[in-house]
Design an enzyme around this catalytic site. Structure first.
Site, short mmCIF file in Angstrom:
data_model
loop_
_atom_site.label_atom_id
_atom_site.label_comp_id
_atom_site.label_asym_id
_atom_site.label_seq_id
_atom_site.Cartn_x
_atom_site.Cartn_y
_atom_site.Cartn_z
N GLY A 36 0.82 -1.21 0.00
CA GLY A 36 0.00 0.00 0.00
C GLY A 36 0.85 1.25 0.00
O GLY A 36 1.78 1.39 -0.79
N GLY A 39 4.33 0.45 1.28
CA GLY A 39 4.84 -0.63 0.43
C GLY A 39 5.26 -0.16 -0.95
O GLY A 39 6.29 -0.61 -1.47
N ASP A 58 0.16 -9.18 -0.50
CA ASP A 58 -0.89 -8.21 -0.16
C ASP A 58 -2.23 -8.82 -0.55
O ASP A 58 -2.35 -9.45 -1.61
CB ASP A 58 -0.69 -6.88 -0.88
CG ASP A 58 -1.50 -5.76 -0.24
OD1 ASP A 58 -0.89 -4.80 0.27
OD2 ASP A 58 -2.74 -5.84 -0.26
N ASN A 66 -6.79 4.96 -3.48
CA ASN A 66 -5.36 4.69 -3.28
C ASN A 66 -4.46 5.57 -4.14
O ASN A 66 -3.28 5.74 -3.84
CB ASN A 66 -5.04 3.23 -3.61
CG ASN A 66 -5.82 2.22 -2.80
OD1 ASN A 66 -6.18 1.16 -3.32
ND2 ASN A 66 -6.11 2.53 -1.55
N ARG A 69 -1.64 8.54 -3.29
CA ARG A 69 -0.39 8.35 -2.55
C ARG A 69 0.34 7.06 -2.90
O ARG A 69 1.50 6.90 -2.55
CB ARG A 69 -0.67 8.38 -1.04
CG ARG A 69 -1.57 7.25 -0.58
CD ARG A 69 -2.12 7.46 0.82
NE ARG A 69 -2.97 6.35 1.24
CZ ARG A 69 -4.22 6.18 0.86
NH1 ARG A 69 -4.78 7.05 0.04
NH2 ARG A 69 -4.93 5.15 1.29
N ALA A 131 -2.59 -8.19 11.59
CA ALA A 131 -1.59 -8.77 10.70
C ALA A 131 -0.18 -8.51 11.22
O ALA A 131 0.71 -9.36 11.08
CB ALA A 131 -1.74 -8.18 9.30
N CYS A 183 -25.98 -2.58 24.69
CA CYS A 183 -27.30 -1.96 24.86
C CYS A 183 -27.31 -0.54 24.31
O CYS A 183 -28.34 -0.06 23.83
CB CYS A 183 -27.70 -1.98 26.33
SG CYS A 183 -26.54 -1.14 27.42
#
Length: 604
Positions: A36, A39, A58, A66, A69, A131, A183
């Site tokens: 990501g 990565g 991945d 995505n 960036r 993870a 509740c």
């Protein structure tokens, strides 16, 4: 390495890093988990630095959100596996690299200890704690160095982990995920997040795997004739239009029932607040819009605008119709923030419920962030952290891991510096993962079920993947892909039992074994039925609490002598209940280990 021919691209690396380090880089086998934000930057850095043998894992596919960036991806890649596209894009930087891409879950059994053993170094570029804990345990088990990393907005951090040398990811307690009283979610929400959690549960109830739905609401017992009449009217339209039926059930009938219960019992279910107002689908024009148009800027994107009551109702009906059609073709679904139909359902449902309880409604953009637990990401932060990962990897490859540093990227300079580094901490002697392998669990053993222990604590809080539970030599619960259909049924029945019915009571020590993580843990049980915080049902302490001393009876001195020689003997005061028989795989493992464990001794 000679810098000639196809290797000419490495001349500057050899000159700056030296032959010895460069050869170590070329021969290293790297596992990168996550493709990501961090990565993408990291993979680009690795191939440009000369790393040759790289594997990427991945589970995600590329989404439009995505692209701002994660620069290895483009619009044409939307819907494709991140790992595969990242590989193809990175090879343009260095076609000489040997990259193997895996589109899958790092927690799958095929990525177990044997898989991890073949790597020189593991680099985490993950976005979730579960993870991270899994990879941490596999690296601890296989003694593989791990570089952990994380970013949040302008903040970032890297940490090097090595068994016995420096602390692991779980040596320091992580903040527990925020929990809310059930509740409150079901009956008296006060915040938008309460309505969003409720909407996600309703999504799973109607479109998800029914066996994975936890804490489904039990219908209130009410014999009121008015309520029965309304139920009959709504049930009559179920076959004709499921979307209209579900709207009337969730936003009219359930609220109407709660109001009638309050009236009949003369109880104030919403003290200090307005009584909720049910929504009738065919009378939307009678209600306030639920939004102030002045809050919507002309320049704002559609997802950032606040929808009216009618817009939310229309969105709900449309999303339900789409989801019903999809379910008939593909079966049960999980909630995914990047699934438009699922997000539309949660957006509309949570806003409609907010309107009922006089809670400010939210934009689709805000609900996506809250429902998906999205942490804001900035490309520059990811780039800085990815660069630091490579720098620390050089120290490991030089066999100078003791020189590795924990580095923190700050939002504002401190003493003129944005980057602060410190020596890595030594392992925590009380860490239940890399040191003590022992924790204490405080819970009500007469109320907590074995299923809650497995799903809520072992998997949910302690990050296990395929836990098996043993009390002395008796296996009370096991999980894994090797279980046959009959064993799965037995485990399901076992999960419904209270802990005390399974001989797990105050003072019991249970042993947990997760084969997929090569991880073992002992848990000391302390019975407790009251907690300080509302909604809290258990507490985990990272160090064992001494077991209570049992009152001796005649003839127990010899038993005590045996206990001193064999610390796996345990005295419990619960009646013996036959546990389920172990699976074939588990039997083979016990035979292979030739485990000689003592039987539980029950004292009258």
């Amino acid at each position: 390495m000679a810098a000639s021919g196809t290797n000419r691209r490495y001349e500057h690396l050899v000159a700056s890093l030296g032959n010895e380090l460069f050869e170590a880089i070329r021969s290293a086998k790297i596992l990168m988990v996550g493709a990501g934000g961090i990565g993408c930057e990291l993979l680009k850095n690795l191939v440009l630095t000369g790393f040759h043998d790289i594997e990427i894992i991945d589970i995600d596919t590329i989404d439009l959100s995505n692209l701002n960036r994660q620069f290895l991806f483009q619009r044409k890649h939307i819907g494709m596996p991140k790992s595969q596209v990242a590989k193809e894009s990175a090879l343009r930087f260095n076609p000489d690299a040997n990259i193997l891409a895996h589109h899958g879950n790092i927690k799958d059994s095929k990525y177990g200890p044997e898989f991890f053993k073949k790597f020189t170094l593991v680099m985490n570029a993950l976005d979730n704690i579960d993870a991270r804990r899994h990879v941490n345990r596999l690296c601890i088990a296989t003694e593989t160095p791990l570089i952990e990393s994380a970013t949040e907005g302008y903040l970032g951090q890297i940490q090097v982990i090595k068994r016995g040398v420096m602390e692991c990811y779980e040596c320091q307690p992580k903040p527990a995920p925020k929990t809310y009283a059930y509740c409150t979610i079901r009956s008296s929400p006060t915040k938008p997040i309460h309505c969003i959690i409720w909407a996600k549960e309703e999504f799973l109830t109607h479109f998800g795997d029914q066996e994975r739905v936890v804490n489904q609401e039990q219908e209130e017992e009410i014999t009121d004739e008015e309520v029965k009449a309304e139920e009959a009217k709504i049930e009559a339209i179920k076959e004709k239009s499921f979307s209209e039926y579900l709207f009337r059930k969730l936003f009219y009938l359930e609220i109407y029932k709660k109001i009638r219960i309050a009236q009949l019992t003369k109880k104030d279910l919403w003290p200090g607040r307005e009584t909720p107002v049910p929504i009738m689908l065919d009378q939307l024009h009678l209600y306030s819009n639920g939004t102030n148009d002045s809050t919507n800027s002309v320049e704002s994107l559609p997802d950032q605008q606040i929808m009216s009551l009618k817009q939310n109702a229309d969105l709900f009906i449309d999303s339900v119709n789409r989801l019903v059609e999809r379910r008939s073709k593909t079966g049960a679904m999980d909630f995914d923030k990047d699934d438009d139909d699922a997000l539309n359902f949660v957006t509309a449902a949570s806003n409609l419920r907010s309107h009922i309880f006089t809670i400010p409604v939210q934009s689709r953009f805000s609900i996506k962030s809250l429902a998906g637990n999205i942490i804001p990401a900035i490309a520059t932060t990811n780039a800085v952290i990815a660069g630091l990962i490579v720098v620390e990897s050089f120290k490991i490859l030089r066999n100078s891991i003791e020189k590795c540093r924990t580095v923190v990227l700050q939002k504002k300079p401190s003493a003129g510096r944005l980057l602060l580094s410190c020596a890595s901490e030594k392992p925590n002697p009380d860490c239940y993962v890399c040191s003590s392998h022992f924790v204490t669990l405080e819970c009500d053993t007469d109320l907590m079920t074995l299923g809650v222990l497995v799903e809520g604590i072992l998997r949910g809080r302690l990050g296990m993947n395929e836990p098996s539970i043993t009390v002395d030599s008796d296996i009370l619960f096991e999980s894994g892909e090797d279980l046959d259909e009959e064993e799965v049924k037995r485990m399901k029945l076992q999960s419904a039992k209270k802990l005390s019915e399974c001989r797990i009571v105050n003072g019991t020590i249970i042993e947990i074994d997760d084969i997929s993580q090569n991880f073992q843990l002992k848990i000391s049980i302390v019975h407790k039925n009251n907690f300080a915080e509302e909604g809290q049902t258990f507490n985990i302490v990272g160090k064992a609490t001494p077991l209570p001393t049992a009152t001796k009876t005649k003839g127990e001195d010899k038993l005590d002598e045996k206990a001193q020689d064999d610390d796996e003997v345990m005295i419990v005061d619960a009646p013996a209940v036959p546990p389920p028989a172990p699976s074939k795989k588990r039997k083979a493992q016990f035979e292979e280990k030739d485990a000689k464990k003592s039987k539980v001794v029950s004292l009258d």
